[in-house]
Each structure stands twice: as C-alpha cells, then as structure tokens.
Design an enzyme around this catalytic site. Structure first.
Site, PDB file in Angstrom:
ATOM      1  N   MET A  36       0.845  -1.203   0.000  1.00  0.00           N
ATOM      2  CA  MET A  36       0.000   0.000   0.000  1.00  0.00           C
ATOM      3  C   MET A  36       0.882   1.255   0.000  1.00  0.00           C
ATOM      4  O   MET A  36       0.396   2.352   0.287  1.00  0.00           O
ATOM      5  CB  MET A  36      -0.938  -0.003   1.202  1.00  0.00           C
ATOM      6  CG  MET A  36      -1.909  -1.201   1.159  1.00  0.00           C
ATOM      7  SD  MET A  36      -3.422  -0.940   2.089  1.00  0.00           S
ATOM      8  CE  MET A  36      -2.774  -0.677   3.715  1.00  0.00           C
ATOM      9  N   HIS A  79       9.053   1.378   3.395  1.00  0.00           N
ATOM     10  CA  HIS A  79      10.136   1.391   4.376  1.00  0.00           C
ATOM     11  C   HIS A  79      11.001   0.155   4.146  1.00  0.00           C
ATOM     12  O   HIS A  79      10.742  -0.626   3.210  1.00  0.00           O
ATOM     13  CB  HIS A  79       9.569   1.448   5.804  1.00  0.00           C
ATOM     14  CG  HIS A  79       8.515   0.401   6.076  1.00  0.00           C
ATOM     15  ND1 HIS A  79       8.793  -0.949   6.082  1.00  0.00           N
ATOM     16  CD2 HIS A  79       7.188   0.505   6.323  1.00  0.00           C
ATOM     17  CE1 HIS A  79       7.704  -1.623   6.346  1.00  0.00           C
ATOM     18  NE2 HIS A  79       6.695  -0.769   6.482  1.00  0.00           N
ATOM     19  N   GLY A 102      11.129  -2.611   5.547  1.00  0.00           N
ATOM     20  CA  GLY A 102      10.388  -3.889   5.565  1.00  0.00           C
ATOM     21  C   GLY A 102       9.928  -4.248   4.162  1.00  0.00           C
ATOM     22  O   GLY A 102      10.180  -5.347   3.654  1.00  0.00           O
ATOM     23  N   HIS A 103       9.269  -3.290   3.494  1.00  0.00           N
ATOM     24  CA  HIS A 103       8.844  -3.511   2.109  1.00  0.00           C
ATOM     25  C   HIS A 103      10.052  -3.832   1.226  1.00  0.00           C
ATOM     26  O   HIS A 103      10.012  -4.724   0.400  1.00  0.00           O
ATOM     27  CB  HIS A 103       8.190  -2.248   1.529  1.00  0.00           C
ATOM     28  CG  HIS A 103       6.940  -1.810   2.216  1.00  0.00           C
ATOM     29  ND1 HIS A 103       6.861  -0.637   2.926  1.00  0.00           N
ATOM     30  CD2 HIS A 103       5.708  -2.354   2.274  1.00  0.00           C
ATOM     31  CE1 HIS A 103       5.634  -0.477   3.393  1.00  0.00           C
ATOM     32  NE2 HIS A 103       4.907  -1.511   3.020  1.00  0.00           N
ATOM     33  N   GLN A 107     -10.186  -2.989   2.292  1.00  0.00           N
ATOM     34  CA  GLN A 107      -9.641  -3.670   3.462  1.00  0.00           C
ATOM     35  C   GLN A 107      -9.597  -2.784   4.700  1.00  0.00           C
ATOM     36  O   GLN A 107      -9.110  -3.188   5.743  1.00  0.00           O
ATOM     37  CB  GLN A 107      -8.264  -4.270   3.166  1.00  0.00           C
ATOM     38  CG  GLN A 107      -7.143  -3.267   3.008  1.00  0.00           C
ATOM     39  CD  GLN A 107      -5.885  -3.960   2.513  1.00  0.00           C
ATOM     40  OE1 GLN A 107      -5.806  -4.405   1.383  1.00  0.00           O
ATOM     41  NE2 GLN A 107      -4.891  -4.069   3.378  1.00  0.00           N
ATOM     42  N   GLN A 121       5.847 -11.475   7.194  1.00  0.00           N
ATOM     43  CA  GLN A 121       5.330 -12.232   8.333  1.00  0.00           C
ATOM     44  C   GLN A 121       4.794 -11.282   9.414  1.00  0.00           C
ATOM     45  O   GLN A 121       4.055 -11.686  10.289  1.00  0.00           O
ATOM     46  CB  GLN A 121       6.462 -13.124   8.869  1.00  0.00           C
ATOM     47  CG  GLN A 121       6.061 -14.113   9.940  1.00  0.00           C
ATOM     48  CD  GLN A 121       5.019 -15.123   9.477  1.00  0.00           C
ATOM     49  OE1 GLN A 121       4.869 -15.365   8.274  1.00  0.00           O
ATOM     50  NE2 GLN A 121       4.295 -15.691  10.420  1.00  0.00           N
ATOM     51  N   GLN A 130      -2.527 -12.195   7.475  1.00  0.00           N
ATOM     52  CA  GLN A 130      -2.667 -11.899   6.039  1.00  0.00           C
ATOM     53  C   GLN A 130      -1.976 -12.987   5.207  1.00  0.00           C
ATOM     54  O   GLN A 130      -2.518 -13.462   4.209  1.00  0.00           O
ATOM     55  CB  GLN A 130      -2.061 -10.531   5.747  1.00  0.00           C
ATOM     56  CG  GLN A 130      -1.963 -10.180   4.275  1.00  0.00           C
ATOM     57  CD  GLN A 130      -1.633  -8.709   4.077  1.00  0.00           C
ATOM     58  OE1 GLN A 130      -2.500  -7.859   4.165  1.00  0.00           O
ATOM     59  NE2 GLN A 130      -0.388  -8.407   3.838  1.00  0.00           N
ATOM     60  N   SER A 160       4.298   1.405   8.005  1.00  0.00           N
ATOM     61  CA  SER A 160       4.004   2.733   7.437  1.00  0.00           C
ATOM     62  C   SER A 160       3.327   3.614   8.483  1.00  0.00           C
ATOM     63  O   SER A 160       3.400   4.837   8.415  1.00  0.00           O
ATOM     64  CB  SER A 160       3.094   2.593   6.223  1.00  0.00           C
ATOM     65  OG  SER A 160       3.671   1.718   5.291  1.00  0.00           O
TER      66      SER A 160
HETATM   67  P1  AMP Z   1       1.547  -2.834   3.445  1.00  0.00           P
HETATM   68  O1  AMP Z   1       2.061  -1.768   2.535  1.00  0.00           O
HETATM   69  O2  AMP Z   1       1.485  -2.441   4.887  1.00  0.00           O
HETATM   70  O3  AMP Z   1       0.282  -3.475   2.934  1.00  0.00           O
HETATM   71  O4  AMP Z   1       2.635  -3.997   3.415  1.00  0.00           O
HETATM   72  C1  AMP Z   1       3.034  -4.582   2.197  1.00  0.00           C
HETATM   73  C2  AMP Z   1       3.826  -5.823   2.490  1.00  0.00           C
HETATM   74  O5  AMP Z   1       4.984  -5.503   3.254  1.00  0.00           O
HETATM   75  C3  AMP Z   1       3.021  -6.850   3.308  1.00  0.00           C
HETATM   76  O6  AMP Z   1       3.284  -8.151   2.822  1.00  0.00           O
HETATM   77  C4  AMP Z   1       3.570  -6.640   4.686  1.00  0.00           C
HETATM   78  O7  AMP Z   1       3.445  -7.780   5.514  1.00  0.00           O
HETATM   79  C5  AMP Z   1       5.022  -6.334   4.391  1.00  0.00           C
HETATM   80  N1  AMP Z   1       5.623  -5.660   5.535  1.00  0.00           N
HETATM   81  C6  AMP Z   1       5.118  -4.604   6.232  1.00  0.00           C
HETATM   82  N2  AMP Z   1       5.921  -4.293   7.278  1.00  0.00           N
HETATM   83  C7  AMP Z   1       6.946  -5.174   7.243  1.00  0.00           C
HETATM   84  C8  AMP Z   1       8.106  -5.391   8.066  1.00  0.00           C
HETATM   85  N3  AMP Z   1       8.354  -4.628   9.124  1.00  0.00           N
HETATM   86  N4  AMP Z   1       8.948  -6.392   7.732  1.00  0.00           N
HETATM   87  C9  AMP Z   1       8.705  -7.175   6.642  1.00  0.00           C
HETATM   88  N5  AMP Z   1       7.639  -7.035   5.838  1.00  0.00           N
HETATM   89  C10 AMP Z   1       6.768  -6.052   6.130  1.00  0.00           C
END
Ligand code: AMP
Length: 284
Positions: free
Chosen positions: A30, A34, A36-37, A61, A149, A154, A187
């Site tokens: 979305m 950061h 993580g992404h 969602q 994870q 999800q 985020s």
């Molecule tokens: P989002 O943009 O929040 O929908 O996240 C997109 C993807 O990045 C999803 O698969 C999340 O689980 C993953 N994600 C979000 N935060 C982290 C994190 N801290 N570490 C690893 N993956 C992450």
C-alpha cells in the site's frame, strides 16, 4: 523501471516476460515504503527474473471508521526508492482502475479465518485483502508473491485463498524487519512521536519474553499472554487490545503451546494501532 497504471498493460508486459521463460516476482504493497517492504523487494530480485511491485491503498480492506483517508501516501518518493532498488515494473492503479464498477460487488470470502484474530476487531478486513489479492494475482498471473510475516494472518489468508481458488501464485513469507529497539517497521510508525516509538519497543520485548518462557517448557497460553500484557502494560501510552497464542494456519486460539504457534498482539500507541507477532520456538 516502467510505471504502469492499467491492468491490461501490466498483463501484456508480464505475459511477454513469461513467454521468454522469465520468472516473475510480485510484491503487493500500500506504499509509503520502508525497509520492511524493501526487504521483500530484495528477496524477489534475488529469486526471480522480473520484479513487479504494486502500490494501491485498497479501500475495501479498511473497516468502517479506520484510517483510509489518513493512510500515508507518497508515490513520488516510493517510485524513487523502487527505481533505486532496481525493480522492473511499478503498478500504481487508481481505485477506478481496480474497481470500475465500485468496490464490493464480487468479493472473496476467506471464511472462518477472517473472523478470528484481527478479524474480530477489523470486520471485512480479510475479505478486502482476499479480494484485492485475488484481483492482483489475476492481473499479474503466474508468479511468486512476497509477503511479510509482520502481517502473519494476512499471509495465512493469502495462502488459503491461493490454494482454495487454484491461483498460480507461490506465496513466500519473509521475516519481519524491526527498528533497533525491536519495534516492527510499519508505514503507520510515522504517526508515533519519538517517545512513543521508544515505548513501543516494549511490544517486541514482551513477545520475546513470552517466546523464551515457551522455550523453557511453559505450555499454558495464559502464562505467555500474561507475560506480554505485563511488558506492554507497564509502558505509559501503550494499551493492549489483545494478546493471543494461535495456530499459524487457522488463527484459532491454541489450548496448549507448541513450537510453531504464534503469539499475536494488537496494541494502541496513543491512537495508532500497531500489530506484531512472534513464533514460539522449539523448547530448549
Ligand atoms: P503494506 O504496505 O502495509 O500493505 O505492506 C506490504 C507488504 O509488506 C506486506 O506483505 C507486509 O506484511 C510487508 N511488511 C510490512 N511491514 C513489514 C516489516 N516490518 N517487515 C517485513 N515485511 C513487512
């Protein structure tokens, strides 16, 4: 990097890649990216030939009263980061492109798992996730899909849906990336001030303490839950919404703690809702 706004354009580009025998890696997000992404992106770049990242803040969602309008967005910065990372395609559809007849007509209902865990507090959330992922997978086609994870339920929902609907996607779960104090990157962390960010380190400390207890042989979920609640409850500004020990596939609560179970939690840091989880390790 090619930026694509239309589903039909992305489908043609990726069909052409597959026709050449190239493997596709897909990272749905979305946005407001950061580390993580970017760790999912790195993994996809390593394991496949062409990486596509989608950025779409999916309205279906977000439950009633949630932060859809406030959800942080910065497409320009995101596309710079992705270009630097070396991805091949950025898919950035608008709501009209994804839901031309309005959201909510045909939906994917993942059943019982959608009501457990996070689902109790976010009605409709996992149906929204299941629907948008099914649509994105239909557009992207055969691929490896990379998920974090951090959003463990999800991952379980997406695995279940791809299996039940025979979608040609291999779901890959990637480790949670954290700040130095253990706070899972998100985020939404941008909504936290410095003090709150520090305090929120207690979430992971609590999860680790509970996992340690389990590794020492504790088998009662209540003992683990109390450990997490105590660690978080002592921090000013943090308020536990729930702590559970669940089966990693169904997200039903377990009666006995075994290796592989997940300790899950949602915590309010001020008005920002944070989630995290940790797997119970094998006992030592
Ligand atoms: P989002 O943009 O929040 O929908 O996240 C997109 C993807 O990045 C999803 O698969 C999340 O689980 C993953 N994600 C979000 N935060 C982290 C994190 N801290 N570490 C690893 N993956 C992450």
């Amino acid at each position: 990097m090619i930026v694509v706004y239309r589903s039909s354009d992305l489908r043609s580009l990726l069909d052409a890649c597959r026709a050449e025998g190239l493997r596709i890696g897909f990272v749905p997000t979305m946005g407001f990216l950061h580390e993580g992404h970017l760790s999912l992106v790195t993994r996809s770049l390593e394991e496949t030939d062409r990486t596509v990242v989608s950025i779409f803040v999916n309205p279906t969602q977000f439950a009633e009263g949630e932060d859809l309008a406030q959800y942080p967005r910065d497409l320009r910065r995101d596309s710079e980061l992705l270009e630097k990372a070396g991805i091949h395609y950025l898919f950035a559809p608008d709501v009209e492109e994804m839901y031309p007849d309005g959201p909510g007509r045909t939906t994917v209902n993942p059943g019982r798992i959608a009501e457990a865990g996070e689902g109790r507090f976010r009605p409709g959330h996992f149906a929204g996730v299941a629907t948008v992922c099914t649509k994105l997978f239909a557009i992207v086609g055969q691929c490896r899909g990379y998920f974090g994870q951090k959003d463990a339920q999800q991952v379980a929902v997406v695995r279940q849906v791809t299996k039940d609907l025979d979608l040609p996607v291999e779901v890959v779960a990637c480790e949670t990336r954290r700040e130095a104090n253990g706070l899972a990157l998100s985020s939404r962390n941008g909504f936290l001030d410095e003090e709150m960010r520090k305090a929120a380190g207690a979430i992971f400390n609590g999860l680790e303490a509970a996992a340690k207890l389990a590794s020492e042989g504790e088998t009662k979920p209540e003992a683990l839950i109390a450990k997490v609640e105590r660690a978080i409850g002592t921090e000013a500004g943090l308020k536990v919404q729930y702590v559970e020990v669940v089966d990693p596939e169904t997200f039903e609560k377990v009666e006995r703690v075994d290796a592989g179970a997940l300790i899950t939690t949602a915590v309010f840091a001020g008005s920002t809702r944070l989630i995290d989880n940790l797997e119970v390790p094998a006992s030592s």
